[in-house]
Design an enzyme around this catalytic site. Structure first.
Site, PDB file in Angstrom:
ATOM      1  N   SER A 105       0.840  -1.197   0.000  1.00 45.15           N
ATOM      2  CA  SER A 105       0.000   0.000   0.000  1.00 45.15           C
ATOM      3  C   SER A 105       0.881   1.257   0.000  1.00 45.15           C
ATOM      4  O   SER A 105       1.708   1.414  -0.902  1.00 45.15           O
ATOM      5  CB  SER A 105      -0.963  -0.046   1.187  1.00 45.15           C
ATOM      6  OG  SER A 105      -1.993   0.915   1.055  1.00 45.15           O
ATOM      7  N   ASP A 235      -9.030  -5.972  -4.639  1.00 38.23           N
ATOM      8  CA  ASP A 235      -8.559  -4.866  -3.796  1.00 38.23           C
ATOM      9  C   ASP A 235      -9.588  -3.732  -3.817  1.00 38.23           C
ATOM     10  O   ASP A 235      -9.854  -3.155  -4.877  1.00 38.23           O
ATOM     11  CB  ASP A 235      -7.206  -4.356  -4.303  1.00 38.23           C
ATOM     12  CG  ASP A 235      -6.505  -3.444  -3.308  1.00 38.23           C
ATOM     13  OD1 ASP A 235      -7.181  -2.613  -2.670  1.00 38.23           O
ATOM     14  OD2 ASP A 235      -5.273  -3.551  -3.168  1.00 38.23           O
ATOM     15  N   HIS A 263      -7.029  -6.081   0.028  1.00 38.16           N
ATOM     16  CA  HIS A 263      -5.980  -5.102   0.299  1.00 38.16           C
ATOM     17  C   HIS A 263      -5.097  -5.496   1.475  1.00 38.16           C
ATOM     18  O   HIS A 263      -4.094  -4.834   1.734  1.00 38.16           O
ATOM     19  CB  HIS A 263      -6.620  -3.728   0.560  1.00 38.16           C
ATOM     20  CG  HIS A 263      -5.652  -2.585   0.546  1.00 38.16           C
ATOM     21  ND1 HIS A 263      -5.006  -2.169  -0.596  1.00 38.16           N
ATOM     22  CD2 HIS A 263      -5.202  -1.776   1.538  1.00 38.16           C
ATOM     23  CE1 HIS A 263      -4.216  -1.150  -0.311  1.00 38.16           C
ATOM     24  NE2 HIS A 263      -4.295  -0.893   0.977  1.00 38.16           N
TER      25      HIS A 263
END
Length: 280
Positions: A105, A235, A263
């Site tokens: 991320s 995601d 995610h």
């Protein structure tokens, strides 16, 4: 898990909590976690699998998370580039000239920054569940779609801070396809809350992301490190177009699409699966 040692390292005036697992003679993997995420959010199972593959693994708490220094952001604002320099300080603190870098991320954007601006320190990059460095998510494009309707609806609930709200968020992060290991997620989130010097300080990462940082404008085409991009097809924050864009921008990058992955790594067996895709 293999032998683990903790130490604080200095990044300028800051103290950064770090942990090394595995044989110090082995190549190092630096795990860089996402916005507001402590080092412990990198699952033990992932660390263990990397050690089995012959690596030593470094986890650390970003500034403003966990046991690392808390910043008065109004007095001392910082950027993604500053967070990337903390990563170099972590390598220095363990006397590591180079490392494989795997970032998730926001950590994936930090990994890209390192690939552009500190290529001599990077053996390889693995960019997980991320988006191209410098992209403004407030400006979605066809290639970089916005978060899913499910995530936006969850955000609109405005749940109060706390472990229960975090568990609910991680359920959305997990996505609808793979099973959500709620017990493991809850245990990690409770541990994170218990070890944070100031749990509210992690919100400063969101402010850092929006700060102007000219170093983020550097082209990803300048990255020379062997690169893998690992992205789930479920995601909800950065739909798959983001991972495809990262892979397309970095010369020679390999894209691994993980079916059913969201995610976060909160589905049984997923930490090991992703560990096997991290470049060594």
């Amino acid at each position: 898990m293999a032998d683990t040692h903790e130490r604080f390292v200095a990044s300028g005036p800051l103290r950064i909590w770090t942990e090394r697992t595995g044989d110090p003679s082995r190549p190092a993997v630096l795990m860089v976690m996402g916005s507001a995420a402590q080092g412990i959010s990198c699952p033990d199972e992932l660390v263990g699998r990397l050690v089995e593959r012959g690596a030593q693994v470094i986890r650390f708490d970003h500034r403003d998370t966990g046991q690392s220094s808390v910043i008065d952001f109004d007095a001392h604002p910082y950027t993604i580039g500053d967070m990337a320099r903390d990563c170099l300080a972590v390598l220095d603190g363990w006397e590591l000239r180079t490392a494989h870098v795997a970032g998730a991320s926001l950590g994936g954007m930090i990994a890209q920054w390192l690939g552009v601006h500190a290529p001599e320190r990077i053996r390889s990059l693995t960019v997980i569940s991320s988006s191209p460095m410098g992209h403004d998510p407030r400006e979605p494009t066809d290639d970089l779609p916005p978060p899913t309707a499910e995530f936006r609806a969850h955000q609109a609930l405005g749940l109060p801070p706390g472990v229960e709200s975090d568990v609910a968020l991680f359920r959305v992060f997990n996505g609808p396809v793979r099973p959500f290991d709620e017990a493991a997620a809850r245990a990690m989130l409770e541990l994170a809350l218990s070890r944070a010097i100031d749990p509210a300080a992690a919100a400063n990462h969101h402010r850092a992301v929006w700060r102007d940082d000219p170093s983020l404008a550097a082209p990803l085409s300048s990255i020379t490190a062997p690169t893998s991009v690992v992205h789930g097809d479920q995601d909800p924050i950065y739909p798959l177009g983001h991972g495809r864009a990262v892979a397309a921008a970095i010369p020679g990058a390999t894209l691994h699409v993980v079916p059913g992955m969201g995610h976060v790594l909160t589905a049984p067996g997923l930490p090991e699966e992703v560990a096997d895709l991290i470049r060594l």
